[in-house]
Design an enzyme around this catalytic site. Sequence first.
Site, PDB file in Angstrom:
ATOM      1  N   GLN A   1      36.642  32.830  35.050  1.00  0.00           N
ATOM      2  CA  GLN A   1      36.271  33.487  33.799  1.00  0.00           C
ATOM      3  C   GLN A   1      35.087  32.787  33.114  1.00  0.00           C
ATOM      4  OE1 GLN A   1      40.806  33.834  32.444  1.00  0.00           O
ATOM      5  NE2 GLN A   1      39.433  34.932  31.082  1.00  0.00           N
TER       6      GLN A   1
ATOM      7  N   ASP B   1      39.994  35.673  36.949  1.00  0.00           N
ATOM      8  CA  ASP B   1      40.976  35.201  37.943  1.00  0.00           C
ATOM      9  C   ASP B   1      42.408  35.143  37.414  1.00  0.00           C
ATOM     10  OD1 ASP B   1      40.416  32.949  36.370  1.00  0.00           O
ATOM     11  OD2 ASP B   1      39.885  31.657  38.068  1.00  0.00           O
TER      12      ASP B   1
HETATM   13  O1  LIG Z   1      38.509  29.332  31.941  1.00  0.00           O
HETATM   14  C1  LIG Z   1      39.539  29.658  32.494  1.00  0.00           C
HETATM   15  C2  LIG Z   1      40.545  30.511  31.809  1.00  0.00           C
HETATM   16  O2  LIG Z   1      40.231  30.814  30.484  1.00  0.00           O
HETATM   17  C3  LIG Z   1      39.785  29.178  33.895  1.00  0.00           C
HETATM   18  O3  LIG Z   1      41.083  29.483  34.319  1.00  0.00           O
HETATM   19  C4  LIG Z   1      38.741  29.745  34.828  1.00  0.00           C
HETATM   20  O4  LIG Z   1      38.986  31.143  34.953  1.00  0.00           O
HETATM   21  C5  LIG Z   1      38.654  29.026  36.154  1.00  0.00           C
HETATM   22  O5  LIG Z   1      39.778  29.145  36.934  1.00  0.00           O
HETATM   23  P1  LIG Z   1      40.128  28.354  38.284  1.00  0.00           P
HETATM   24  O6  LIG Z   1      38.907  28.248  39.115  1.00  0.00           O
HETATM   25  O7  LIG Z   1      40.706  27.051  37.898  1.00  0.00           O
HETATM   26  O8  LIG Z   1      41.159  29.227  38.940  1.00  0.00           O
END
Ligand SMILES: O=C(CO)[C@@H](O)[C@H](O)COP(=O)(O)O
Length: 474
Positions: free
Chosen positions: A77, A233
Amino acid sequence: MSPPTSPRLVAGVDSSTQSCKVVVHDADTGAVVRHGSARHPDGTAVHPDRWWDALQEAAAAAGGLDDVAALAVGGQQHGMVCLDDAGEVVRDALLWNDTRSAAAADALVAELPGGAAGWAEAVGTVPVGAITATKLRWLAEHEPANADRVAAVCLPHDWLTWRLLGSGALDDLVTDRGDASGTGYWSTPRGEYRTDLLELAFGRAPHVPRVLAPDGTAGTTPGGALLGAGTGDNAGAAIGLGAAAGDVVVSIGTSGVVSAVSDRPTADPSGIVAGFADATGRYLPLACTLNAARVLSSVARMLGVELGALADLALAAPSGADGLVLVPYLEGERTPNRPDSAAAVHGLELGNTTPSHLARAAVEGLLCGLADGLDALVEQGSEVRRVLLVGGGAQSVAVRRIAPALLGAPVTVPEPAEYVARGAARQAAWVLAGDDAPPEWTRAGDATFEAEAAPSVRSRYAEVRDLTARRLGD
Ligand SMILES: O=C(CO)[C@@H](O)[C@H](O)COP(=O)(O)O
Ligand SMILES: Nc1ncnc2c1ncn2[C@@H]1O[C@H](COP(=O)(O)OP(=O)(O)O)[C@@H](O)[C@H]1O
């Protein structure tokens, strides 16, 4: 006898912080047919072309996408992807875990009437350095020449969807409500862009992607596959798991995330719970930490052991590690908002200076941060019947065994799978079927862990979590 028919195939992509995963599923049953992955570069600023390269590599490793009828992309995100009027990338994307815009976030909070509460009411989320709007403010202030070139701004999954579409026209940029809700300029409660807040952040309003319905389509790839809207995600994981009311999803990937699907939006003025939308038309209140699986890999490196041995060491120490506490702010922290803090170890005594105690403190510190997020989610009205534990860190046997004691609920570990990619694939199957709801895909192989609650570990962590040194940075 008629010859056996091949299943219709759909693909889901998870373009996450550390890697890209492509999973091809049977559209009707959800069974995994084949999969592939490729690594992303390290760092918190990455050129989007590297995500495209990794997507090609992962798709090739998954046997290609030529026979896939539909696909969709789930992605990390918030990352700021800026395009010029020819559709060229203006600069490396600033990722969700890039904290250079922390001061811009503070300024934006102060500039809106009502401050933090005003933002929570307006968009559902109080801006911190993770949120896209704060990155735009940073760009406007620090790189005015780049800022002047920006014709459109979008998110990682929006950009990959647009590249898969292949038209190159900025008007074809699309997103979904799940990912749009993490920008800081799309209102979760109202379901529309807040162009005024985009202007507040950037000084003007560049083009932004059209927001598709959860079962909307971005179009068709040059190869003829239908493209679903895709999503962020965490919304992808929720739909991939089929999370229902009472399920709290805890994801231990690069980020640590506690989230729950909900029928109503939240507005937490403390900023701990971000009021995002999900990928099915509902809401996804969420608390996100910057430090999760890499706490375990970093401490394993310090101790000179592999991840499996780290888990064994952690389980060999007593609950509470005889008073040793690790506050895991290795990259600063987002929840709580401590972008300038370094990690810390507290409570060293002669009796707890062993590798085993440090390993235990690492697992407990990581989980205490997530447990604080879970408490905040409950305060915002989420019900907790069970916790679903996913992400790479869920493979740690120590995390699985210690989590129920600190999260205060039974912990279910679904069969290891790429749940973000599965969610995107389920979204693609939904678009393909044209039904009112996503197809029913069943999951098997859940393992459930229970443990007696350990409130003393939580309270000792709470005593010291704000006692940290200033971060010197990279
Ligand atoms: O910033 C957020 C949620 O707000 C994170 O969850 C990112 O979406 C990255 O996710 P991962 O790579 O750790 O799955
Ligand atoms: N057995 C394990 N114990 C602890 N951490 C693990 C284990 N297996 C994988 N990981 C960690 O999981 C992380 C990758 O998880 P993933 O959910 O794919 O992250 P992301 O989606 O952010 O790229 C890596 O940091 C890796 O070290």
